[in-house]
Design a protein around this motif. Sequence first.
Motif, mmCIF file in Angstrom:
data_model
loop_
_atom_site.group_PDB
_atom_site.id
_atom_site.type_symbol
_atom_site.label_atom_id
_atom_site.label_comp_id
_atom_site.label_asym_id
_atom_site.label_seq_id
_atom_site.Cartn_x
_atom_site.Cartn_y
_atom_site.Cartn_z
ATOM 1 N N MET A 135 0.487 -0.719 0.207
ATOM 2 C CA MET A 135 -0.014 0.251 0.046
ATOM 3 C C MET A 135 1.072 1.393 0.208
ATOM 4 S SD MET A 135 -2.991 1.248 2.632
ATOM 5 C CE MET A 135 -3.848 0.590 2.104
ATOM 6 N N ARG A 136 0.495 2.462 -0.862
ATOM 7 C CA ARG A 136 1.307 3.466 -1.368
ATOM 8 C C ARG A 136 0.184 4.374 -0.031
ATOM 9 N NH1 ARG A 136 2.816 6.714 -5.681
ATOM 10 N NH2 ARG A 136 1.891 5.140 -6.698
ATOM 11 N N LYS A 137 0.841 5.426 0.695
ATOM 12 C CA LYS A 137 0.392 6.780 0.613
ATOM 13 C C LYS A 137 0.648 8.434 0.109
ATOM 14 C CE LYS A 137 -2.690 4.688 3.182
ATOM 15 N NZ LYS A 137 -4.363 5.112 3.933
ATOM 16 N N GLU A 188 5.783 10.325 -0.426
ATOM 17 C CA GLU A 188 4.630 9.366 -0.990
ATOM 18 C C GLU A 188 5.388 8.253 0.274
ATOM 19 O OE1 GLU A 188 4.534 8.437 -4.883
ATOM 20 O OE2 GLU A 188 3.777 10.167 -5.010
ATOM 21 N N VAL A 189 4.118 7.373 0.744
ATOM 22 C CA VAL A 189 5.841 6.179 1.222
ATOM 23 C C VAL A 189 4.849 5.213 1.658
ATOM 24 C CG1 VAL A 189 3.831 7.102 3.123
ATOM 25 C CG2 VAL A 189 5.824 5.538 3.974
ATOM 26 N N GLU A 190 5.247 3.491 1.530
ATOM 27 C CA GLU A 190 4.356 2.302 1.072
ATOM 28 C C GLU A 190 4.982 1.951 1.597
ATOM 29 O OE1 GLU A 190 5.053 1.477 -3.153
ATOM 30 O OE2 GLU A 190 6.846 0.926 -2.567
ATOM 31 N N MET A 234 -2.927 17.026 7.639
ATOM 32 C CA MET A 234 -2.134 16.063 6.397
ATOM 33 C C MET A 234 -3.342 15.978 5.499
ATOM 34 S SD MET A 234 -0.127 13.691 8.621
ATOM 35 C CE MET A 234 -0.398 12.351 8.561
ATOM 36 N N TYR A 235 -3.952 16.171 4.039
ATOM 37 C CA TYR A 235 -3.960 15.857 3.390
ATOM 38 C C TYR A 235 -3.425 14.071 2.850
ATOM 39 C CZ TYR A 235 -6.061 20.417 3.411
ATOM 40 O OH TYR A 235 -5.325 21.676 3.034
ATOM 41 N N VAL A 236 -4.213 13.057 2.714
ATOM 42 C CA VAL A 236 -3.563 11.907 2.507
ATOM 43 C C VAL A 236 -3.922 11.412 1.508
ATOM 44 C CG1 VAL A 236 -3.316 9.585 3.538
ATOM 45 C CG2 VAL A 236 -2.942 11.239 4.979
ATOM 46 N N THR A 237 -3.622 10.482 0.392
ATOM 47 C CA THR A 237 -4.724 9.479 -0.808
ATOM 48 C C THR A 237 -3.504 8.807 -1.007
ATOM 49 O OG1 THR A 237 -3.303 10.833 -1.892
ATOM 50 C CG2 THR A 237 -5.634 11.801 -1.800
ATOM 51 N N ASN A 238 -4.999 7.397 -0.835
ATOM 52 C CA ASN A 238 -4.472 5.934 -1.570
ATOM 53 C C ASN A 238 -3.377 6.146 -3.173
ATOM 54 O OD1 ASN A 238 -4.986 5.480 1.383
ATOM 55 N ND2 ASN A 238 -6.955 4.738 0.690
ATOM 56 N N LYS A 239 -2.653 5.409 -3.688
ATOM 57 C CA LYS A 239 -2.104 5.208 -5.011
ATOM 58 C C LYS A 239 -1.805 3.450 -4.889
ATOM 59 C CE LYS A 239 -1.744 9.715 -5.190
ATOM 60 N NZ LYS A 239 -2.699 10.310 -6.480
ATOM 61 N N GLU A 240 -1.519 3.528 -5.663
ATOM 62 C CA GLU A 240 -0.780 1.678 -5.921
ATOM 63 C C GLU A 240 0.723 1.929 -5.851
ATOM 64 O OE1 GLU A 240 -2.514 -0.478 -7.136
ATOM 65 O OE2 GLU A 240 -4.019 0.178 -6.609
ATOM 66 N N ASN A 241 1.077 0.984 -5.469
ATOM 67 C CA ASN A 241 2.606 0.698 -4.964
ATOM 68 C C ASN A 241 3.338 0.989 -6.126
ATOM 69 O OD1 ASN A 241 2.003 0.015 -2.072
ATOM 70 N ND2 ASN A 241 2.733 -1.953 -2.618
ATOM 71 N N ASN A 242 4.226 1.613 -5.703
ATOM 72 C CA ASN A 242 5.650 2.292 -6.826
ATOM 73 C C ASN A 242 6.729 1.334 -6.728
ATOM 74 O OD1 ASN A 242 4.260 4.881 -8.468
ATOM 75 N ND2 ASN A 242 5.794 5.797 -7.444
ATOM 76 N N GLY A 243 7.014 0.536 -5.626
ATOM 77 C CA GLY A 243 8.320 -0.379 -5.647
ATOM 78 C C GLY A 243 9.425 0.325 -5.700
ATOM 79 N N TYR A 244 9.045 1.016 -3.952
ATOM 80 C CA TYR A 244 10.388 1.819 -3.540
ATOM 81 C C TYR A 244 11.261 0.889 -3.047
ATOM 82 C CZ TYR A 244 7.865 6.303 -5.173
ATOM 83 O OH TYR A 244 7.233 7.368 -5.624
ATOM 84 N N ASP A 245 12.951 0.823 -2.512
ATOM 85 C CA ASP A 245 13.100 0.651 -2.139
ATOM 86 C C ASP A 245 14.205 0.818 -0.930
ATOM 87 O OD1 ASP A 245 14.880 1.370 -4.141
ATOM 88 O OD2 ASP A 245 16.424 0.085 -4.952
#
Length: 88
Positions: A1-3, A44-46, A72-83
Amino acid sequence: MRKHVIISGRVQGVGFRRSAQVKAKEMDLNGWVRNKDDGTVELEVEGQEEKLNAYLQDLDKGLNKFIRVEQMYVTNKENNGYDSFQTR
């Protein structure tokens, strides 16, 4: 999950980005954080949903005595795969 998060308040010039990065690494979360020209901070954090929710609660409380989060304005996003978690 990513925010995706936009944070306003006293969040620039008070160690917010560094504190956010350290906390994310402690919680095994990945993503990035940066200052915006309008005085807000964007990140962005996942990771695992439970860890993300705890991280956002910590951000909202302020990560040090100089930080004051107003909104804080938070929206959900698709995962990006940050490492990793980086300051931009």
